[in-house]
Design a protein around this motif. Structure first.
Motif, PDB file in Angstrom:
ATOM      1  N   PRO A 264       0.866  -1.242  -0.123  1.00 53.70           N
ATOM      2  CA  PRO A 264      -0.085  -0.106   0.032  1.00 53.70           C
ATOM      3  C   PRO A 264       0.834   1.420  -0.069  1.00 53.70           C
ATOM      4  CG  PRO A 264      -0.764  -1.518   1.492  1.00 53.70           C
ATOM      5  CD  PRO A 264       0.411  -2.077   1.094  1.00 53.70           C
ATOM      6  N   GLU A 265       2.113   1.206   0.548  1.00 49.66           N
ATOM      7  CA  GLU A 265       2.906   2.415   0.557  1.00 49.66           C
ATOM      8  C   GLU A 265       4.227   2.447  -0.494  1.00 49.66           C
ATOM      9  OE1 GLU A 265       2.881   4.157   4.836  1.00 49.66           O
ATOM     10  OE2 GLU A 265       3.399   2.339   4.982  1.00 49.66           O
ATOM     11  N   GLN A 266       3.991   1.325  -1.396  1.00 48.72           N
ATOM     12  CA  GLN A 266       4.980   1.228  -2.307  1.00 48.72           C
ATOM     13  C   GLN A 266       5.378   2.570  -3.198  1.00 48.72           C
ATOM     14  OE1 GLN A 266       4.991  -2.414  -4.462  1.00 48.72           O
ATOM     15  NE2 GLN A 266       5.794  -1.428  -6.320  1.00 48.72           N
ATOM     16  N   ASN A 267       6.571   2.892  -3.547  1.00 45.63           N
ATOM     17  CA  ASN A 267       6.896   3.908  -3.937  1.00 45.63           C
ATOM     18  C   ASN A 267       8.314   4.058  -4.668  1.00 45.63           C
ATOM     19  OD1 ASN A 267       8.996   5.877  -2.461  1.00 45.63           O
ATOM     20  ND2 ASN A 267       7.412   4.798  -1.145  1.00 45.63           N
ATOM     21  N   GLU A 268       8.700   4.866  -5.865  1.00 45.38           N
ATOM     22  CA  GLU A 268      10.011   4.649  -6.302  1.00 45.38           C
ATOM     23  C   GLU A 268      11.015   5.274  -5.529  1.00 45.38           C
ATOM     24  OE1 GLU A 268       6.646   4.952  -9.318  1.00 45.38           O
ATOM     25  OE2 GLU A 268       7.117   5.949  -7.725  1.00 45.38           O
ATOM     26  N   ARG A 269      10.918   5.908  -4.482  1.00 46.58           N
ATOM     27  CA  ARG A 269      11.937   6.585  -3.632  1.00 46.58           C
ATOM     28  C   ARG A 269      12.493   5.587  -2.675  1.00 46.58           C
ATOM     29  NH1 ARG A 269      13.644  11.458  -1.480  1.00 46.58           N
ATOM     30  NH2 ARG A 269      14.366  11.446   0.545  1.00 46.58           N
ATOM     31  N   THR A 270      11.302   4.457  -1.925  1.00 44.37           N
ATOM     32  CA  THR A 270      12.141   3.860  -1.123  1.00 44.37           C
ATOM     33  C   THR A 270      12.317   2.329  -1.699  1.00 44.37           C
ATOM     34  OG1 THR A 270       9.894   3.329  -0.581  1.00 44.37           O
ATOM     35  CG2 THR A 270      10.820   4.964   0.766  1.00 44.37           C
ATOM     36  N   GLY A 271      11.718   2.141  -2.925  1.00 46.22           N
ATOM     37  CA  GLY A 271      11.907   0.776  -3.547  1.00 46.22           C
ATOM     38  C   GLY A 271      10.962  -0.303  -3.121  1.00 46.22           C
ATOM     39  N   TRP A 272      11.316  -1.396  -3.323  1.00 41.70           N
ATOM     40  CA  TRP A 272      10.839  -2.601  -3.129  1.00 41.70           C
ATOM     41  C   TRP A 272      11.121  -3.263  -1.564  1.00 41.70           C
ATOM     42  CZ3 TRP A 272      12.483  -5.332  -8.322  1.00 41.70           C
ATOM     43  CH2 TRP A 272      11.434  -4.867  -9.478  1.00 41.70           C
ATOM     44  N   PHE A 273      12.314  -3.170  -1.115  1.00 45.10           N
ATOM     45  CA  PHE A 273      12.872  -3.914   0.069  1.00 45.10           C
ATOM     46  C   PHE A 273      12.834  -2.808   1.250  1.00 45.10           C
ATOM     47  CE2 PHE A 273      14.539  -5.322  -4.081  1.00 45.10           C
ATOM     48  CZ  PHE A 273      13.979  -6.550  -4.084  1.00 45.10           C
ATOM     49  N   ASP A 274      13.247  -3.641   2.462  1.00 39.97           N
ATOM     50  CA  ASP A 274      13.584  -2.774   3.608  1.00 39.97           C
ATOM     51  C   ASP A 274      14.876  -2.252   3.374  1.00 39.97           C
ATOM     52  OD1 ASP A 274      11.169  -3.644   4.861  1.00 39.97           O
ATOM     53  OD2 ASP A 274      12.259  -5.355   5.913  1.00 39.97           O
ATOM     54  N   ARG A 275      15.159  -0.900   3.855  1.00 39.91           N
ATOM     55  CA  ARG A 275      16.127  -0.318   3.751  1.00 39.91           C
ATOM     56  C   ARG A 275      17.642  -0.939   4.262  1.00 39.91           C
ATOM     57  NH1 ARG A 275      16.343   5.095   4.223  1.00 39.91           N
ATOM     58  NH2 ARG A 275      18.649   5.180   4.568  1.00 39.91           N
ATOM     59  N   ASP A 276      17.284  -1.929   5.388  1.00 47.26           N
ATOM     60  CA  ASP A 276      18.661  -2.439   5.994  1.00 47.26           C
ATOM     61  C   ASP A 276      18.892  -3.751   5.372  1.00 47.26           C
ATOM     62  OD1 ASP A 276      16.198  -3.402   6.848  1.00 47.26           O
ATOM     63  OD2 ASP A 276      17.297  -3.862   8.936  1.00 47.26           O
ATOM     64  N   LEU A 277      18.342  -4.152   4.382  1.00 49.14           N
ATOM     65  CA  LEU A 277      18.230  -5.404   3.423  1.00 49.14           C
ATOM     66  C   LEU A 277      19.113  -5.098   2.363  1.00 49.14           C
ATOM     67  CD1 LEU A 277      17.626  -8.434   3.387  1.00 49.14           C
ATOM     68  CD2 LEU A 277      15.747  -7.642   1.644  1.00 49.14           C
ATOM     69  N   LEU A 278      20.630  -5.435   2.611  1.00 48.75           N
ATOM     70  CA  LEU A 278      21.529  -5.254   1.451  1.00 48.75           C
ATOM     71  C   LEU A 278      21.172  -3.857   1.007  1.00 48.75           C
ATOM     72  CD1 LEU A 278      21.840  -8.578  -0.306  1.00 48.75           C
ATOM     73  CD2 LEU A 278      22.900  -7.933   1.520  1.00 48.75           C
ATOM     74  N   PRO A 279      21.574  -2.860   1.659  1.00 49.54           N
ATOM     75  CA  PRO A 279      21.302  -1.274   1.306  1.00 49.54           C
ATOM     76  C   PRO A 279      22.021  -0.944  -0.161  1.00 49.54           C
ATOM     77  CG  PRO A 279      21.908  -1.459   3.699  1.00 49.54           C
ATOM     78  CD  PRO A 279      22.288  -2.849   3.176  1.00 49.54           C
ATOM     79  N   TRP A 280      21.113  -0.032  -0.742  1.00 52.24           N
ATOM     80  CA  TRP A 280      21.703   0.149  -2.225  1.00 52.24           C
ATOM     81  C   TRP A 280      21.024   1.483  -2.564  1.00 52.24           C
ATOM     82  CZ3 TRP A 280      20.182   1.169  -7.059  1.00 52.24           C
ATOM     83  CH2 TRP A 280      20.918   1.195  -8.118  1.00 52.24           C
ATOM     84  N   GLY A 281      21.426   2.319  -3.189  1.00 52.91           N
ATOM     85  CA  GLY A 281      20.687   3.420  -3.729  1.00 52.91           C
ATOM     86  C   GLY A 281      20.210   4.382  -2.483  1.00 52.91           C
ATOM     87  N   THR A 282      19.003   4.631  -2.589  1.00 56.15           N
ATOM     88  CA  THR A 282      18.353   5.720  -1.630  1.00 56.15           C
ATOM     89  C   THR A 282      18.568   5.100  -0.105  1.00 56.15           C
ATOM     90  OG1 THR A 282      16.227   4.851  -2.322  1.00 56.15           O
ATOM     91  CG2 THR A 282      16.869   6.803  -3.314  1.00 56.15           C
ATOM     92  N   ASP A 283      18.819   3.671   0.025  1.00 61.09           N
ATOM     93  CA  ASP A 283      18.887   3.109   1.270  1.00 61.09           C
ATOM     94  C   ASP A 283      19.875   3.614   1.886  1.00 61.09           C
ATOM     95  OD1 ASP A 283      16.880   1.348   0.347  1.00 61.09           O
ATOM     96  OD2 ASP A 283      18.265  -0.116  -0.152  1.00 61.09           O
TER      97      ASP A 283
END
Length: 298
Positions: A264-283
């Protein structure tokens, strides 16, 4: 691939495959949130320049631990100029998902249930990060139509969709570029190129696309992360939705290069995954939201 085979792959990857699990933050918490879904379209047969559809989007997420999550969302029409089909309060999303990492470079998310865009089925999202600036994304879905807007409407789960392409992240300018091509919801084949500039709490992007049915299109997107940015972590959290998205399309063809969301809160800024799961990009950016523990009462 049949539905049975895809389901077996889903279960194998979630339970049996050798994986490396990372500690999940705040297992057992429940988030109850409220957002808004704003839609508009060009009109040629009445006195309005645009038709407007505004829905409130109450939702809930249950973090079950070990990166399992249940999420649901309801659409509540507030302003409806789209017609009778859009006047009902209805369930828009109900999804069970699991995130996991394989080794140090590959992360994935498996989802099943009722998705956005009136789809239900199974979805498999992947990102392989080759280095800090280059990654490859792959998304595969097997879905059917399911809508509660005009009674119960459903079709068999037979539509196979897939998109694949590279992503580049320029850390110096917090700029993200991506190209994805594949087969989309209405059986068309196409390609989409996007570019985003990420600022503090806001991302602004442009895109161009081509579909063998919808032909050329372009537009822009704005993603605003909503305050409060400092939150108290409780077992049950009541808050605004994390973000508000606005998309403008030149052609406004909803049947070309169409896809669905599984969160429900999916967006292109935060991507598909939790930010602490192999951080990449905006993470790796400063997080939009920070959390403080609730003070214990005496």
């Amino acid at each position: 691939m049949t539905m049975r085979k895809l389901l077996m792959v889903f279960l194998f990857l979630a339970v049996v495959a050798p994986i490396r699990l990372f500690a999940q933050t705040k297992p057992g918490t429940v988030d109850i949130f409220m957002g808004a879904d704003f839609n508009y379209r060009d009109i040629y047969f009445n006195n309005r320049v645009y038709d407007v559809l505004l829905n409130l989007t109450p939702g809930i997420k249950w973090n079950m631990g070990h990166r399992w999550e249940v999420a649901a969302q309801v659409l509540v029409p507030v302003v409806n100029q789209y017609g009778d089909r859009y006047k009902k309060v209805r369930l828009n999303m109900a999804v069970l998902s699991k995130q996991l990492a394989v080794g140090q470079h590959w992360k994935m998310k498996l989802s099943g249930g009722l998705f956005g865009s009136e789809r239900y089925g199974l979805d498999w999202k992947n990102m392989v990060a080759f280095n800090p600036w280059l990654a490859m994304t792959v998304q595969v879905g097997l879905t059917g139509h399911c809508s509660m807007a005009a009674g119960w409407e459903a079709s068999p789960m037979r539509r196979l969709t897939a998109q694949v392409g590279p992503e580049v992240y320029l850390h110096r300018w917090n700029t993200q570029l991506s190209v994805r091509g594949g087969r989309y919801l209405y059986g068309d084949y196409g390609i989409v190129g996007e570019g985003y500039r990420h600022f503090k709490h806001v991302s602004v992007g442009v895109y161009v696309s081509y579909s063998d049915k919808g032909k050329e299109d372009a537009g822009f997107k704005v993603i605003l992360m909503l305050p409060p940015y400092r939150r108290t972590a409780r077992k049950v959290n009541i808050r605004p939705a994390s973000n508000f998205r606005l998309t403008y399309s030149v052609e406004a063809n909803g049947y070309a290069n169409a896809t669905y969301f599984t969160d429900p809160e999916q967006n292109e800024r935060t991507g598909w995954f939790d930010r602490d799961l192999l951080p990449w990009g905006t993470d790796r950016m400063t997080p939009d939201f920070t959390f403080k523990e609730k003070e214990a009462t005496r």
